[in-house]
Write a protein that holds these residues in place. Structure first.
Motif, short mmCIF file in Angstrom:
data_model
loop_
_atom_site.label_atom_id
_atom_site.label_comp_id
_atom_site.label_asym_id
_atom_site.label_seq_id
_atom_site.Cartn_x
_atom_site.Cartn_y
_atom_site.Cartn_z
N ALA A 1 0.84 -1.21 0.00
CA ALA A 1 0.00 0.00 0.00
C ALA A 1 0.87 1.25 0.00
O ALA A 1 0.53 2.25 -0.66
N TRP B 1 -6.64 -8.54 -1.57
CA TRP B 1 -6.60 -7.53 -2.63
C TRP B 1 -7.59 -6.40 -2.39
O TRP B 1 -7.30 -5.24 -2.68
N THR B 2 -8.74 -6.71 -1.85
CA THR B 2 -9.69 -5.63 -1.56
C THR B 2 -9.17 -4.73 -0.44
O THR B 2 -9.34 -3.51 -0.47
N ILE C 1 -4.62 1.69 -0.32
CA ILE C 1 -3.99 2.62 -1.26
C ILE C 1 -4.86 3.84 -1.46
O ILE C 1 -4.37 4.98 -1.51
N MET C 2 -6.18 3.63 -1.51
CA MET C 2 -7.08 4.75 -1.76
C MET C 2 -7.07 5.77 -0.63
O MET C 2 -6.96 6.97 -0.86
N ILE D 1 -6.36 -2.51 -2.04
CA ILE D 1 -6.93 -1.42 -2.85
C ILE D 1 -7.51 -0.33 -1.95
O ILE D 1 -7.31 0.87 -2.19
#
Length: 267
Positions: A77, A136-137, A143-144, A140
């Motif tokens: 991340a 993976w969720t 990172i957001m 993501i």
């Protein structure tokens, strides 16, 4: 009275020291109780000194597995958010384009939005996309929400850069890539490093967004929360103490390097 005059003169210093003590006190409690040997399952009351938890930090089932997973997620991340955030920061500062102001405002929206709202929105998005909740969720999602913090740190650094340094490099026949690598990137490096460290800390520590989007995946904060329901093992304090010592050591090393560079520059 002399005492009142001394307090007035040093009021800011006293307030700063009290604030620092208030911030460090929970870490000291965690460190002290990492050497405790409780009689029952809960490590909330001091019983006797012991090094058992330090000798076997992975003695609790799934603790080190969840810690390893959190470190992996935080690492990837941080890489993703730092790369994207640095590019976005340079684009917002260096280029003029339509809706630049609106995009700049939207970038900072995750910082102002309550975490539970963002977590529920991401969960809805993943479910509508048919994504399988898991590693993976979570990655993501991390990172957001880390992206905004990286953009803030890097953007502040880029805005303070002197453009004449890059112009001087181009006057000396340096190409765009050479100018960026040898001039722009070293100057922006402190902001990029600050954003990366902040992203790593936020990702490693996150619970709310992770809990919504993890599925059956268990990260270290989720493990701590789950353990608190049935009894907090001393090994959790050991891991927390180790992380605190590593973070403080990194800060001290950074300060030492910075002070040496300043002294070398003066000489």
């Amino acid at each position: 009275m002399p005492v009142l005059r001394w307090i007035r003169r040093n009021l800011i210093v006293i307030a700063g020291l009290l604030t620092l003590a208030y911030m460090i006190l929970p870490n000291i409690v965690v460190m002290v109780f990492s050497f405790n040997k409780p009689n029952g399952r809960f490590n909330y009351a001091w019983q006797r000194f012991s090094l058992d938890a330090w000798k076997d930090p992975c003695g609790v089932a799934d603790l080190c597995g969840s810690l390893s997973l959190s470190l992996q997620i935080a690492f990837w991340a941080t890489l993703g958010a730092t790369a994207l955030g640095t590019a976005v920061a340079f684009a917002l500062v260096r280029y003029r384009f339509r809706a630049r102001g609106a995009i700049s405002s939207l970038i900072f929206l995750p910082m102002a939005m309550p975490e539970v709202v963002m977590a529920a929105s991401l969960l809805t998005l993943f479910l509508n996309m048919g994504a399988q909740l898991g590693f993976w969720t979570v990655l993501i999602a991390h990172i957001m929400f880390c992206l905004s913090f990286v953009v803030t740190a890097v953007k502040a650094r880029v805005m303070s850069m002197d453009p004449r340094l890059e112009e001087a490099a181009r006057d000396l026949y340096a190409g765009p890539v050479q100018t960026f690598v040898r001039v722009t990137l070293p100057i922006a490096a402190p902001g990029i490093a600050a954003g990366a460290l902040l992203a790593f800390a936020l990702s490693f520590d996150d619970f709310i967004i992770t809990n919504f989007n993890a599925g059956s995946t268990v990260t270290f904060p989720m493990f701590v929360w789950g353990s608190a329901q049935r009894g907090t093992p001393v090994q959790i304090n050991v891991i927390g103490t180790a992380m605190f010592i590593i973070a403080v050591s990194m800060v001290l090393v950074g300060q030492l390097i910075a002070s040496r560079r300043k002294s070398n520059a003066r000489s």
